[in-house]
Design a protein around this motif. Structure first.
Motif, short mmCIF file in Angstrom:
data_model
loop_
_atom_site.label_atom_id
_atom_site.label_comp_id
_atom_site.label_asym_id
_atom_site.label_seq_id
_atom_site.Cartn_x
_atom_site.Cartn_y
_atom_site.Cartn_z
N LYS A 274 10.51 18.75 -7.39
CA LYS A 274 11.58 19.71 -7.64
C LYS A 274 12.82 19.00 -8.18
O LYS A 274 13.89 19.60 -8.28
CB LYS A 274 11.94 20.44 -6.35
CG LYS A 274 10.88 21.44 -5.90
CD LYS A 274 11.38 22.20 -4.69
CE LYS A 274 10.48 23.32 -4.20
NZ LYS A 274 9.06 23.16 -4.37
N GLU A 275 12.67 17.73 -8.49
CA GLU A 275 13.83 16.95 -8.93
C GLU A 275 14.22 17.29 -10.36
O GLU A 275 13.40 17.19 -11.28
CB GLU A 275 13.50 15.45 -8.88
CG GLU A 275 13.02 14.95 -7.53
CD GLU A 275 14.19 14.65 -6.61
OE1 GLU A 275 15.25 14.21 -7.12
OE2 GLU A 275 14.06 14.87 -5.39
N GLU A 276 15.47 17.65 -10.53
CA GLU A 276 16.01 17.93 -11.86
C GLU A 276 15.86 16.70 -12.73
O GLU A 276 15.56 16.76 -13.93
CB GLU A 276 17.50 18.31 -11.72
CG GLU A 276 18.21 18.56 -13.04
CD GLU A 276 17.93 19.94 -13.61
OE1 GLU A 276 17.46 20.81 -12.85
OE2 GLU A 276 18.16 20.15 -14.81
N LEU B 228 12.56 16.41 -14.39
CA LEU B 228 12.46 17.36 -15.50
C LEU B 228 13.09 16.78 -16.76
O LEU B 228 12.47 16.73 -17.82
CB LEU B 228 13.13 18.68 -15.10
CG LEU B 228 13.37 19.72 -16.20
CD1 LEU B 228 12.04 20.27 -16.69
CD2 LEU B 228 14.22 20.86 -15.68
N VAL B 229 14.33 16.34 -16.60
CA VAL B 229 15.06 15.84 -17.76
C VAL B 229 14.41 14.57 -18.32
O VAL B 229 14.23 14.44 -19.54
CB VAL B 229 16.54 15.57 -17.38
CG1 VAL B 229 17.25 14.89 -18.53
CG2 VAL B 229 17.23 16.87 -17.02
N TYR C 185 11.16 15.41 -20.35
CA TYR C 185 11.41 15.93 -21.70
C TYR C 185 12.02 14.86 -22.59
O TYR C 185 11.66 14.74 -23.76
CB TYR C 185 12.33 17.15 -21.66
CG TYR C 185 11.62 18.46 -21.39
CD1 TYR C 185 11.87 19.19 -20.23
CD2 TYR C 185 10.68 18.97 -22.30
CE1 TYR C 185 11.22 20.40 -19.98
CE2 TYR C 185 10.03 20.16 -22.05
CZ TYR C 185 10.30 20.87 -20.90
OH TYR C 185 9.64 22.06 -20.66
N ASP C 186 12.92 14.06 -22.02
CA ASP C 186 13.54 12.99 -22.81
C ASP C 186 12.50 12.01 -23.33
O ASP C 186 12.60 11.48 -24.44
CB ASP C 186 14.56 12.23 -21.97
CG ASP C 186 15.94 12.86 -22.03
OD1 ASP C 186 16.80 12.52 -21.20
OD2 ASP C 186 16.14 13.71 -22.94
N TYR D 223 6.76 20.96 -19.20
CA TYR D 223 6.90 20.58 -17.78
C TYR D 223 6.68 21.81 -16.92
O TYR D 223 7.33 22.83 -17.11
CB TYR D 223 8.31 20.03 -17.58
CG TYR D 223 8.59 19.42 -16.23
CD1 TYR D 223 8.82 20.20 -15.10
CD2 TYR D 223 8.67 18.02 -16.10
CE1 TYR D 223 9.10 19.62 -13.87
CE2 TYR D 223 8.96 17.44 -14.88
CZ TYR D 223 9.17 18.24 -13.76
OH TYR D 223 9.46 17.66 -12.55
N MET E 52 15.53 25.67 -10.41
CA MET E 52 15.61 24.77 -11.55
C MET E 52 15.33 25.50 -12.87
O MET E 52 15.86 25.15 -13.90
CB MET E 52 14.60 23.63 -11.35
CG MET E 52 14.81 22.49 -12.34
SD MET E 52 13.88 21.03 -11.86
CE MET E 52 12.25 21.66 -11.59
N ARG F 236 17.46 15.88 -27.61
CA ARG F 236 16.03 15.61 -27.65
C ARG F 236 15.23 16.29 -26.54
O ARG F 236 14.03 16.51 -26.67
CB ARG F 236 15.72 14.11 -27.66
CG ARG F 236 16.19 13.38 -26.43
CD ARG F 236 15.85 11.87 -26.52
NE ARG F 236 14.45 11.63 -26.30
CZ ARG F 236 13.64 11.00 -27.16
NH1 ARG F 236 14.11 10.57 -28.29
NH2 ARG F 236 12.38 10.81 -26.88
#
Lengths: 379, 159, 146
Positions: free
Chosen positions: B101-103, B106-107, B110-111, B117, C1, C87
């Motif tokens: 559940k960690e933001e 996620l980031v 995608y990065d 995701y 989220m 990105r």
């Protein structure tokens, strides 16, 4: 009447023989202009500069033979008939000379025959020239036709490709209009919108078929060893929905492997089997796929018990966009068979349709048998 | 099963979660050939055609990779980084499928170039729905990268 | 989220295609706001929140056509994926092109997904609905950071 002109190069070292021959020539049917050469060098020079219509050469020329003149003509690339004039020439020698390319020979004591020989030689030459011209003309026309075909295919492809997008817009928006305003304007409007929607949908379908057809010509026909059993299974798999709906039975005998473009050959089987299902009669469709070796080709057969095709249309059905029924009877634009024909012909084969005894149709096509080890071919 | 005919590579260390995913995929008739890698190293070996998977070819990549993040040996983020860094594998669609559940995850994902995701639903029915949507979208609607092209353009240096 | 209401940026120079997509997007359950850009340069200005777009919300998802005037889709894609802030935004290529080379090139440039524009209205609606169902109903999209 004027006598036709003839330029003669006489290769003769004996002055008496020379005069004899020349006198005979003037008696004949041609208006003669003549030159004389005695040695090989002189001959080569004169034949190149003055381009005679015919060469008369004595067989025995002291230092050289008349037949060597033939070699000189060949070296210089000149197609001039050579008639050997000789005193005594055994039959064997005569035949040898003719085999080497001498057009004719005349014995010195039968010089009267000279005219005939000349006439014959010239006629042959003229025939040869005409045939050459005809061949060149044909080759040129074939090339022009090929180029024209390529241009046409390119055009068909580009046109249908570029037409897709504006067509999509028309089709989508007429449908949206229909969805949004059905029942809200008047009956007439609903009808008109309906016509527009149908027309656009038909156009889309036609364009897609045209694209599919012209794509066959554009694809590289990369030939690989293809197992037809696998191909037919794939085609049947893709026809599952139609097969289930019609409860069709497809019997497939063991099929060989051939050199083919896999995806194109699959299209052929899919179209033929699909048609057999589509144009079914009242009974459950039963379709039979088989292959037979005939000399250097494999003859494939797809037979069905459907509605059949009148013999008068048997050839026509392979033409693009030919349909034998109305759209309400059977859907489709009439391109499946045209595509099959194009693919089969590109593979070096032929396709035809025949009526089946007891009702239905038989579609047969040939494909060259693979020249790989016989052991690899099944059936 | 021929590893060159893999439709989906599922990278999951939890047996329960793997079973769940497999069950859902099979139920929806989405894929015939599913390979399960149990840790990051196995996943990398598989996709980079090395070690026990040196028979595999870059011309036959799986259509889709479902990647958990919490993995033994090499974690999901590192697997993702290596895959997306390598010209031969960067085009393979990778969907991170994780319980995290960690933001941050996620980031980061995608990065690093993850194609998408997804958070694993806990409920089986929801999981099935998710798997169905994934399959319908990624394999039916989405156009997958043409196999073989990536390797060829990497070799020619045109990518 | 996951985001409450998805912000979608639709980049397409063809107004008919834009409207069709917007229509399809509006038919789906998941709430979304759609912003549009009519060419590549416009798209970049929007994404960078420059000029008239300085109050714009950064999108969570970009639907990107390829053949655009001024700056084509591939350039936009390349610029987005080499920009640290941009990105992470998923980009779905939505183009008429079906050429394998185009598909491969886009994935190589970092496209998250590639969808060919279908030729019939029904397929278009279905494709866009599934697209929304996956990206907004199912996937987690990066939230805009402040």
């Amino acid at each position: 009447m004027e006598k036709p002109q003839l330029r003669v190069l006489l290769v003769e070292d004996n002055p008496n023989d020379r005069d004899l021959i020349l006198r005979e020539l003037t008696k004949g049917e041609f208006e003669i202009t003549s030159e004389v050469a005695q040695t090989a060098e002189e001959f080569r020079l004169r034949v190149k500069t003055n381009c005679p219509d015919v060469v008369l050469a004595d067989y025995n020329l002291g230092q050289w033979r008349g037949t060597e003149a033939l070699d000189i003509l060949r070296e210089e690339g000149l197609d001039i008939p050579l008639i050997l004039v000789s005193g005594v020439l055994g039959d064997v020698t005569a035949v040898e000379c003719i085999k080497r390319g001498v057009t004719d020979y005349v014995l010195k004591d039968s010089l009267a025959r000279l005219s005939v020989a000349l006439r014959g030689a010239l006629k042959d030459k003229r025939t040869r020239e005409e045939r050459q011209r005809a061949q060149e003309s044909l080759a040129q026309k074939v090339e022009e036709l090929a180029r024209s075909n390529r241009d046409l295919e390119q055009f068909a492809y580009v046109a249908s490709h570029d037409l897709q997008e504006p067509l999509r817009m028309v089709a989508a928006y007429t449908q949206l209009l229909g969805d949004r305003y059905r029942g809200k304007l008047d009956d007439q409007a609903d009808k008109y919108i309906g016509y527009a929607v149908d027309g656009a949908a038909r156009m889309q379908s036609l364009i897609q078929d045209l694209l599919a057809f012209s794509r066959v010509g554009r694809q590289q026909t990369e030939l690989k060893n293809t197992d037809c059993n696998v191909i037919v299974s794939q085609a049947i798999r893709d026809l599952q929905a139609a097969i289930a709906e019609s409860v069709a039975v497809i019997n497939c005998e063991p099929l060989p492997s051939v050199q083919a473009n896999e995806s194109q050959l699959k299209q052929v089987f899919q179209n033929l089997i699909g048609n057999a299902i589509k144009f079914r009669g009242p009974e459950t469709p039963v379709i039979h796929v088989s292959a037979q070796r005939q000399d250097s080709v494999w003859l494939f057969t797809v037979a069905d018990n459907g509605i059949g095709i009148s013999p008068e249309y048997a050839e026509n059905i392979f033409t693009i966009f030919t349909r034998l029924h109305t759209r309400t009877e059977y859907p489709g634009n009439g391109i499946g068979l045209a595509i099959c024909k194009k693919i089969i012909e590109r593979h070096g084969g032929k396709i035809e349709s025949l009526p089946r005894e007891g009702g239905g149709s038989i579609f047969r096509f040939t494909l060259p048998a693979a020249r790989i080890a016989e052991g690899q071919e099944s059936g | 099963m021929n590893p060159n005919e893999t439709d989906i590579l599922l990278v999951e260390d939890s047996q329960d979660d793997a079973d769940l995913a497999l069950h859902a995929l099979r139920r929806e008739h989405l894929a015939n050939n599913i390979f399960i890698a149990r840790d990051g190293e196995e996943a990398l070996d598989f996709l980079l055609c090395r070690g026990p998977f040196s028979e595999r070819s870059f011309d036959h990549p799986p259509k889709l990779v479902l990647l958990d993040l919490k993995l033994p040996k090499v974690d999901g983020i590192e697997v993702l980084r290596q895959l997306k860094d390598d010209a031969r594998t960067k085009s393979i669609p990778v969907i991170v499928l994780t319980s995290s559940k960690e933001e941050r995850d996620l980031v980061r994902s995608y990065d690093l170039g993850a194609n998408s995701y997804i958070q694993k639903p806990v409920d089986f029915e929801q999981f099935r729905e998710t798997v169905k949507t994934v399959g319908l979208y990624w394999i039916v609607v989405n156009r997958l990268p043409p196999p073989g092209l990536a390797r060829r353009s990497a070799e020619q240096g045109t990518s | 989220m996951t985001v409450k209401t998805a912000e979608i940026l639709l980049v397409d120079d063809n107004p008919a295609d834009r409207d069709l997509t917007i229509e399809a997007l509006s038919q789906s359950l998941w709430p979304s706001n759609v912003s549009t850009a009519i060419d590549g340069a416009d798209a970049m200005t929007f994404l960078r929140r420059e000029g008239k777009y300085n109050k714009a919300t950064r999108p969570n998802l970009v639907l990107l056509d390829l053949n655009l005037p001024r700056k084509d889709g591939r350039s936009v894609l390349a610029e987005m994926k080499s920009n640290a802030a941009l990105r992470r935004i998923p980009v779905v290529i939505f183009s008429t092109s079906q050429a394998p080379l185009d598909v491969e090139r886009c994935y190589d440039l970092g496209a998250n997904s590639y969808v060919s524009k279908p030729s019939t209205l029904q397929d278009w609606m279905t494709a866009v609905k599934l697209l929304k169902e996956f990206w907004i109903g199912c996937a987690c999209l990066p939230r805009e950071e402040n």
